[in-house]
Structure formats: structure tokens, C-alpha cells
Design an enzyme around this catalytic site. Structure first.
Site, PDB file in Angstrom:
ATOM      1  N   GLU A   1     -12.466   4.835   5.682  1.00 13.02           N
ATOM      2  CA  GLU A   1     -12.409   4.096   6.943  1.00 13.02           C
ATOM      3  C   GLU A   1     -13.615   4.361   7.839  1.00 13.02           C
ATOM      4  O   GLU A   1     -13.857   3.609   8.779  1.00 13.02           O
ATOM      5  CB  GLU A   1     -11.154   4.512   7.739  1.00 13.02           C
ATOM      6  CG  GLU A   1      -9.973   4.958   6.907  1.00 13.02           C
ATOM      7  CD  GLU A   1      -9.308   3.803   6.191  1.00 13.02           C
ATOM      8  OE1 GLU A   1      -9.652   2.657   6.526  1.00 13.02           O
ATOM      9  OE2 GLU A   1      -8.480   4.024   5.309  1.00 13.02           O
TER      10      GLU A   1
ATOM     11  N   GLN B   1       0.835  -1.208   0.000  1.00 12.93           N
ATOM     12  CA  GLN B   1       0.000   0.000   0.000  1.00 12.93           C
ATOM     13  C   GLN B   1       0.869   1.257   0.000  1.00 12.93           C
ATOM     14  O   GLN B   1       0.349   2.361  -0.044  1.00 12.93           O
ATOM     15  CB  GLN B   1      -0.903   0.010   1.242  1.00 12.93           C
ATOM     16  CG  GLN B   1      -1.919  -1.116   1.253  1.00 12.93           C
ATOM     17  CD  GLN B   1      -2.768  -1.146   2.510  1.00 12.93           C
ATOM     18  OE1 GLN B   1      -2.853  -2.164   3.161  1.00 12.93           O
ATOM     19  NE2 GLN B   1      -3.425  -0.050   2.853  1.00 12.93           N
TER      20      GLN B   1
ATOM     21  N   ARG C   1      -8.625  -0.441   8.208  1.00 16.82           N
ATOM     22  CA  ARG C   1      -9.788   0.372   7.887  1.00 16.82           C
ATOM     23  C   ARG C   1     -10.067   1.395   8.987  1.00 16.82           C
ATOM     24  O   ARG C   1     -11.199   1.603   9.411  1.00 16.82           O
ATOM     25  CB  ARG C   1     -10.990  -0.523   7.671  1.00 16.82           C
ATOM     26  CG  ARG C   1     -11.951   0.118   6.734  1.00 16.82           C
ATOM     27  CD  ARG C   1     -12.284  -0.676   5.543  1.00 16.82           C
ATOM     28  NE  ARG C   1     -13.094   0.180   4.679  1.00 16.82           N
ATOM     29  CZ  ARG C   1     -13.852  -0.273   3.722  1.00 16.82           C
ATOM     30  NH1 ARG C   1     -13.890  -1.547   3.459  1.00 16.82           N
ATOM     31  NH2 ARG C   1     -14.548   0.552   2.995  1.00 16.82           N
ATOM     32  N   CYS C   2      -9.004   2.015   9.470  1.00 16.74           N
ATOM     33  CA  CYS C   2      -9.173   3.113  10.406  1.00 16.74           C
ATOM     34  C   CYS C   2      -7.894   3.914  10.419  1.00 16.74           C
ATOM     35  O   CYS C   2      -6.858   3.442   9.986  1.00 16.74           O
ATOM     36  CB  CYS C   2      -9.494   2.629  11.812  1.00 16.74           C
ATOM     37  SG  CYS C   2      -8.086   2.333  12.860  1.00 16.74           S
TER      38      CYS C   2
END
Ligand code: CDP
Length: 786
Positions: free
Chosen positions: A738, A221, A368-369
Site C-alpha cells: 500500500e 479478499q 491500497r492503504c
């Protein structure tokens, strides 16, 4: 904005995802699709023990198998100074174990063979002697003085304590608590979960012995940052390293860290002079790569009898695993957890956090945060709900009373964030209206009278994304800024190269829409390139919803830069001065004479064919964006559940999600992001958990133990939106990727606790399996039958 630019399809348009053309035809290129001539295959031997001293490794039998090219051990890596590598938090992590193994699944040796089957067979013949040590499976045990020290490799490390960190004002908070009418407390645990992307991690390392060129195809990523880390760790010249992250099958934070497999495959390719492929299987991914959460949290809220919140006190104990590898800016030991004051105008707050080593895989990734915001949001939203009941207030009313008012922005929180913009009352009012909240409460009373367990849960979250401003935000010292490079070809078609890396978020479409908005070139005519460090500008990558706030801003800025030059060319073509030219929807015209028009395509052609004397030819630019602040998306989620008192099974009757991510570039993609996030939030609330037995064996090493929600379990989501633009972002956008995972777990849990509160149930830690819910009902003595 949307109607104005209808024909151009810039911001606000539901442009279909360009990238799906190749995905739905099965023509994506993932790492395992890459096959190079002469390529070897690597498999990794992993520790069966959670904690043990290695007393011997014998690789002779494995080495003797036909087709095995090399067996790599920690000792061999140590000879090249590569037995250890830095983690994202500046700790060290073993690449291949030399002294001890510190978690089950840790990398011990690797086999490189002509094919994968031979490599895997050879793993069975590596003889490793282990001398087991007591495994530490809780951070509480880790902190006891009698616990064996896990990191014996670190000089001066005589306990398992990693860090102590504080944020906020302790004295002011103590004063608030001393003067409080009421204090509400909650102990809760946010369990270890795993991002579990569909595509596991892997790489193909290809180092050309003749040129020294290292091309590493990798599930990353953050390819640019990885390139720099590789240059620093392996001592390879950075210009000779090219990281290519082609199509990525989901990241969710899991593909940010550097994993031992990447390092060993690269070292093997360097030593053997042939490309080496390594692809994890599912269990390897689940037991050894970046986990998320694993926070034990204690929260206390000081309140007045009328419901005014006056103070917040929080202490945390984080289970960091064997190596401290949290993905987070180096200044913040528990990431951005100090957003724990959430959406409330809390005058005083104090947060303390301690981290401990345990015999588990390292991680703490931004699943996802944005760097631990999920845990913070969960704690405050659970605490607020319990506070409402203790005060005898409705949870919606308590929130509405304490929200930061829309006129208070920019708002400085008690822990020092400057919230850019928000209208929390509007988001909550819309959610309450959509779910018919007040009527539902009446229905609930009637249902309760009939002995039915109906619960209504709310969660109002504030996310903090877009890391970030160079003063405070870095990863391993690299400032978290991002670039965009835009080139307009003579025919008016464009190439946009971005530093962030899509893993399914649709950047190839949305970033083209930003260019479309700024320049009036249709999104189809803007090709978006990413994921190749030789061919894209530098940046820190995609995670924690930072793409839109940082690289999206860079894209708008570079497009404006290009537009300025195009305007000068247009003035030349129109034979007027630049000040007399105005721009709208891809057309330059003369002020007061709208018929005299030069399109952006005409200007692009002229940039190569008919530019004014003295002007540098061509039409392109590059922009690196250093955001002045983070962005703060927010929303309110409402969940209605029914709980069966006899089985503990709970079903979601309704789920309403109102999100505000500022200006939406592509509403369809935003909704997709929210759906995905809500699904993950539901999974975490209902079923996802990686746990360990007393020997440190990982329970959750496959998808029959680690449960992910499928379409069957996932409830229907009803979405709503409000739009509060970010004042400092060039197009007013805030990140969204997110938010739903951050905001929703508390809403689901709050709904179940709401149903069970009258029975005396005050908390159940996630995941809320039916067995746990049933046990809680029994323990509260509230069951109608057994
Ligand atoms: O960093 P990441 O791409 O995961 O998250 P993001 O910046 O929140 O963006 C997720 C996707 O939603 C991207 O395709 C964005 O361009 C899109 N998005 C949007 O269309 N409008 C917004 N206001 C925010 C994001």
C-alpha cells in the site's frame, strides 16, 4: 542474505512470478469462468433515487416472463430474517431495501432467471413506487439539525451523526499551541475515490439441498472471515460452508466487505436448490460497492521560529455514506488515522473525528492503504510543506530537522503507536540525491526568473501495516491473526497453505521463497494454496498490506517448526544426537564433519520411510501468528513538475520513489507493487474522483466519468531503496503493497503547489485537473494571459 542463498533463491531473489504461467496463457479461473450444471443467473434492480420512501413494489409482470425463476424483494428476504446484514464497522446495511432507499444504486430487488439476458429484461418490468426525500450529499449538510434523518430504521438515531472519536492528548496539545511561535493551518478534502479492480465483484452460490453443503465461489479478499459472517448471519452450520476465492482480478480493498449480491444469491440458491451466479457490471461496481476516502480535514501545526515542530491538532469530518461500513478494527472509528503525526518527532498531538451518514454508497475500504493512513499521510505532508514556506525554510530541511531519529526507535508516537524501526534521514537523503534536489532548487529559481512554473514536491511517509496484535485489532470481533500450514511430501516437494488471499500480489511466489529461505527447498517445489476455506488455515485475509507481516511471518514460523523435526530425523539418519546437527541451505550436517550431509529431501523421505522409533511420522506443521506489533514501512518521494500557466496543464518531469519495507522477499515483486501504488497515487492526485450532483446522482459511474490513469498519462518512476529490517518480524520484512499509494499523492500535489506558491496559491484539493489548476492561478491573479 541474497548471495548466501543464491542457489536456493530464498529471500532477495527476483524469482519470476509462478502464477503468471497461467495468467499470460489466459488460463486463470475467475468467478465468471465458473459454470455449474443447472446454474441460474441473477441481476439486481437498483434505486434511481438517492433518498426516497418505497411505497410499493409490483413484481407480477417480471415474474410472468418465461425463463424467470424467482423475483426476490426485501420483503421476501425479511421473511428469512435476511433483509439487513452487519457491516464491517458493526452497523447494519439493507440487503434489499424494505422501507427507504438511501443511495442511488442501492439494491431494491433481484431477478433469478435461466439466463442473464432474461434476468436483466425482467428488471425493467419490476414496478417500484418511490416518494422522494431531500438527498443529503455533504456531511456538512448531514450534520445540520434541519437535515432529514437518513437512518430512520435505527432505533434512537435522531440525527445523521454516527460517531465522535478522539486520539492523543488534548491538554498537552493545547499547551504546545499556546507556547508556539507560529501556527500553520490547512483545510483540505481527500475526495471519494474507488478501488475499481479490473474484475468486478460477483459470486456463484451453490447450495446442495440434499446435503446442506454451501459452496460459495466469491470474489473475496477475506474468505475465512466471510465464512464466519455467513454462518452467523444466515444461521448455516459453519462446517457446511465453503468459500472459494479462486483467481481474483484485483481487490485493493474493494473485495473485503460482504455485498448484498452475495447474500441474495446465496439465499436464492438455498431456496431454489440450484446454483446461482451474480456478476456486477462496471457501473454497479462503481456506484454501489466500497468506495474509499471522502474526508474533510482541518490540520494545524505548532512550530518554533527555528522550525521545531511542537504540536499537531487535527479535526475530521468523514462522509460515510448511508451505512457505516468502514473496513477497520472496531476499536478505531477512523481506522489508523491517528498515524497522522507521520515521520515527525511531534511531542503532542490531538485528533478528533466525526462521521456522518449521507445519501451515498457505503464503503471506507482500505483502498491500497491501511485503514485511512492515506488520508493522514496526505494531510501531514501537505501541512509540512505549507509550514516550510510560512517559515521561509526549505521543505526538505524542515523535514530533516524534525524526523524521528534512527536511534529513537522503538519510538512511541504522541497518539500511542510504537514504531518498530526506521531511518527516515537515510531514505530522504537518498531521494534528494537521486533527484539532485539542491541543484533542482537552483534551476527552479532560474526558471522562475524566466516566468516558468516549475515545482518540486516531497512527501516522506510512514505507513502502519500488519494488523494486527490481538489486543487491539479485530474485524467484527475476529482477531486479526493468520495461519500457515506446511506439508513436505516424501519426495521433498512441499505444499504451503496460507490464510491470506492473493489478488495479484504474487503470494504464490513470495511465500514459496520464504519456505525456500527457511528450508532450502526451491520455490518451484513449493506449491502455495490459498482462497479455499476447506483447505487453508483460518485467517483474516489480504488487505492493508497485512499478508507479509502476518501470514508471511506465520509461514516462516511453520517452516522453522518443520525444520526442527527434519533436524531430528537427520540426526537419526546421521546417527548423531540432535545437538550435533547443524543446518544450512537445505542441508543438515554434523558439526565438525561437514562431509556427512543429509538434505532436506532425504529427511522428508525418511519422515515417511525411516523415522526413529517413537516419532510421529510425516513432516508437516501449522502455525498461527499473532504479531507482537505492527510494522512501519516508510519512504520519501520526490516529484518535479512543470505547470503551464495558460492552461493549468501540469506534467511530471521526474518522480523518484525511495521505499523501505525492511527485508525484501522478492525485489521484482516489491518494485511491481510500488509501480502500481505510484500509478494509483498519481491517478488520485491528478484525475480520480467520484462526485455527486445536488440530487445525489453519482458522477463517476463509468470510466468516462471516473478517470483512471492509463500508460499514456502515467509518468516514469525512478525507484530507490533502503533496508531497515523490522526487529520483531521473523524475516525482518515490513509490508509494502500500500505504501506507494499512501505516500505519493502528497508528493504530486506538493509539487504543483510548489510551482504556484509564489503566485499566492496555497492549496488546491485533489484531483488537480488542469481546469482547477488554471482557476487557482486566475484566482491568485497570477496568470500571464486569460
Ligand atoms: O497484503 P498484501 O499482499 O497486499 O501486501 P504485502 O504484504 O505488502 O505484500 C505485497 C507483495 O509484496 C507480496 O507478494 C509480498 O510477499 C511482497 N513483499 C516482498 O516481497 N517483500 C516485502 N518486504 C514485502 C512484501
Amino acid at each position: 542474505m541474497a548471495t548466501e542463498t543464491e542457489e536456493i533463491r530464498g529471500l532477495g531473489h527476483r524469482v519470476k512470478r509462478k502464477e503468471d504461467d497461467r495468467f499470460i496463457r489466459g488460463k486463470g479461473t475467475y468467478i465468471d469462468d465458473i459454470k455449474l450444471p443447472g446454474m441460474l443467473h441473477m441481476a439486481i434492480l437498483r434505486s434511481p433515487y438517492a433518498h426516497a420512501t418505497i411505497t410499493g413494489i409490483d413484481v407480477s409482470k417480471a415474474q410472468a416472463i418465461p425463463g424467470v425463476v424467482a423475483v426476490v424483494t426485501g420483503e421476501l428476504m425479511a421473511q428469512h430474517n435476511l433483509a439487513w446484514m452487519p457491516t464491517l464497522s458493526g452497523d447494519t446495511q439493507a440487503v434489499l431495501a424494505t422501507d427507504k432507499v438511501r443511495f442511488q444504486g442501492q439494491e431494491v430487488a433481484a431477478v433469478i432467471a435461466e439466463d442473464l439476458y432474461t434476468a436483466k429484461d425482467a428488471l425493467e418490468l419490476i414496478m417500484v413506487e418511490y416518494d422522494p426525500i431531500e438527498p443529503i450529499v455533504t456531511p456538512q449538510r448531514a450534520m445540520e439539525p434541519s437535515a432529514p434523518v437518513i437512518r430512520t430504521d435505527k432505533e434512537g438515531q435522531d440525527s445523521n451523526h454516527i460517531y465522535h472519536w478522539e486520539s492523543g492528548d488534548k491538554e498537552a496539545t493545547d499547551r504546545a499551541f499556546a507556547g508556539a511561535d507560529r501556527v500553520v493551518a490547512l483545510d483540505t478534502f481527500y475526495p471519494r475515490s474507488h478501488p475499481a479492480p479490473v474484475e468486478t465483484c460477483g459470486c456463484v452460490a451453490d447450495i446442495n439441498p440434499a446435503t446442506g453443503q454451501a459452496t460459495i465461489y466469491m470474489t473475496s479478499q477475506a474468505p475465512h472471515a466471510i465464512r464466519t459472517v455467513f454462518a452467523l448471519v444466515a444461521g448455516l452450520p459453519e462446517e457446511n460452508i465453503r468459500i472459494v476465492s479462486p483467481d481474483i482480478g484485483g481487490g485493493f480493498g474493494n473485495k473485503v466487505p460482504v455485498y448484498p449480491g452475495y447474500v441474495v444469491a446465496t439465499a436464492a440458491s438455498l431456496l431454489l436448490g440450484r446454483p446461482v451466479k451474480w456478476i456486477e457490471d462496471r457501473s454497479e461496481n462503481l456506484i454501489s460497492t466500497g468506495f474509499a476516502r471522502d474526508f474533510h480535514m482541518h490540520g494545524e501545526m505548532a512550530l518554533k521560529d527555528d522550525g521545531t515542530m511542537t504540536g499537531l491538532r487535527v479535526s475530521l469530518l468523514a462522509d460515510e455514506g448511508a451505512f457505516h461500513a468502514d473496513a477497520q478494527p472496531s476499536k478505531f472509528k477512523v481506522g489508523l488515522f491517528h498515524i497522522v503525526t507521520g515521520s515527525y518527532d511531534l511531542p503532542a498531538a490531538h485528533v478528533t473525528a466525526d462521521g456522518a451518514y449521507t445519501n451515498k454508497a457505503p464503503g471506507g475500504v482500505a483502498y491500497r492503504c491501511s485503514f485511512r493512513v492515506t488520508e493522514a499521510s496526505y494531510l501531514i505532508e501537505r501541512l509540512v510543506q505549507n509550514a516550510a514556506y510560512e517559515l521561509g525554510m526549505d521543505p526538505a530541511d524542515l523535514r530533516l530537522k524534525n524526523f524521528i531519529g534512527k536511534d529513537q526507535f522503538p519510538y512511541t508516537s504522541a497518539t500511542g503507536f510504537v514504531y518498530d524501526s526506521g531511518d527516515y534521514h537515510a531514505a530522504m537523503s537518498l531521494a534528494l540525491e537521486k533527484v539532485s534536489y539542491r541543484e533542482l532548487r537552483k534551476e527552479q529559481e532560474e526558471a522562475r526568473a524566466r516566468g516558468e512554473l516549475v515545482g518540486i514536491g516531497l512527501a516522506s511517509f510512514t505507513e502502519v501495516v500488519g494488523a494486527g496484535p490481538h489486543k487491539d485489532y479485530d474485524i467484527l470481533g475476529l482477531k486479526m491473526n493468520d495461519g500457515a500450514e506446511l506439508r513436505i511430501h516424501p519426495t521433498g516437494k512441499a505444499i504451503l497453505k496460507i490464510s491470506v488471499q492473493t489478488q495479484g500480489q504474487g503470494h504464490e511466489t513470495t511465500f514459496a521463497q520464504i519456505v525456500a529461505e527457511e528450508l532450502g527447498i526451491q520455490p518451484e517445489d513449493v506449491k502455495v494454496m490459498h482462497g479455499d476455506t476447506d483447505n487453508t488455515p483460518y485467517g483474516l485475509g489480504t488487505y492493508a498490506s497485512r499478508s507479509t507481516p502476518v501470514s508471511g511471518a506465520a509461514t516462516a514460523m511453520v517452516a522453522r517448526r518443520v525444520r526442527q523435526k527434519a533436524a531430528r530425523i537427520a540426526a537419526h539418519l546421521l546417527e548423531v544426537s540432535e545437538e550435533d546437527v547443524e543446518f544450512s541451505k537445505g542441508k543438515f550436517s554434523v558439526k565438525g564433519a561437514p562431509d556427512k550431509v543429509v538434505t532436506i529431501q532425504d529427511a522428508a523421505f525418511a519422515a515417511y520411510t525411516n523415522f526413529p522409533d517413537g516419532m510421529e511420522p510425516g513432516l508437516e506443521g501449522v502455525y498461527y501468528y499473532d504479531p507482537p506489533n505492527l510494522t512501519f514501512p516508510f519512504g520519501t518521494y520526490a516529484v518535479v513538475v512543470e505547470v503551464d500557466p495558460d492552461t493549468g496543464v501540469w506534467k511530471v518531469r521526474r518522480m523518484v520513489a525511495v521505499d523501505d519495507c525492511g527485508v525484501r522477499i522478492n525485489p521484482m515483486i516489491v518494485e511491481g507493487q510500488i509501480h502500481g501504488g505510484l500509478c494509483e497515487g498519481f491517478g488520485i492526485a491528478a484525475m480520480e474522483q467520484i462526485t455527486f450532483d445536488e440530487n445525489g446522482n453519482c458522477i463517476g459511474a463509468n470510466f468516462t466519468d471516473y478517470l483512471l490513469p492509463t500508460a499514456w498519462e502515467t509518468p516514469r518512476f525512478e525507484l530507490g531503496e533502503t533496508v531497515t529490517p523490522s526487529p520483531h518480524h521473523p524475516i525482518g520484512a515490513k509490508g509494502v503493497g500500500e505504501s506507494a499509494t499512501v505516500g505519493s499523492p502528497a508528493a504530486f500535489v506538493n509539487a504543483v503547489i510548489d510551482a504556484l506558491w509564489p503566485l499566492g496559491v496555497r492549496n488546491i484539493d485533489m484531483p488537480l485537473t488542469s481546469a482547477k489548476v488554471w482557476e487557482a492561478i486566475q484566482a491568485a491573479g497570477g496568470s500571464t494571459s486569460t
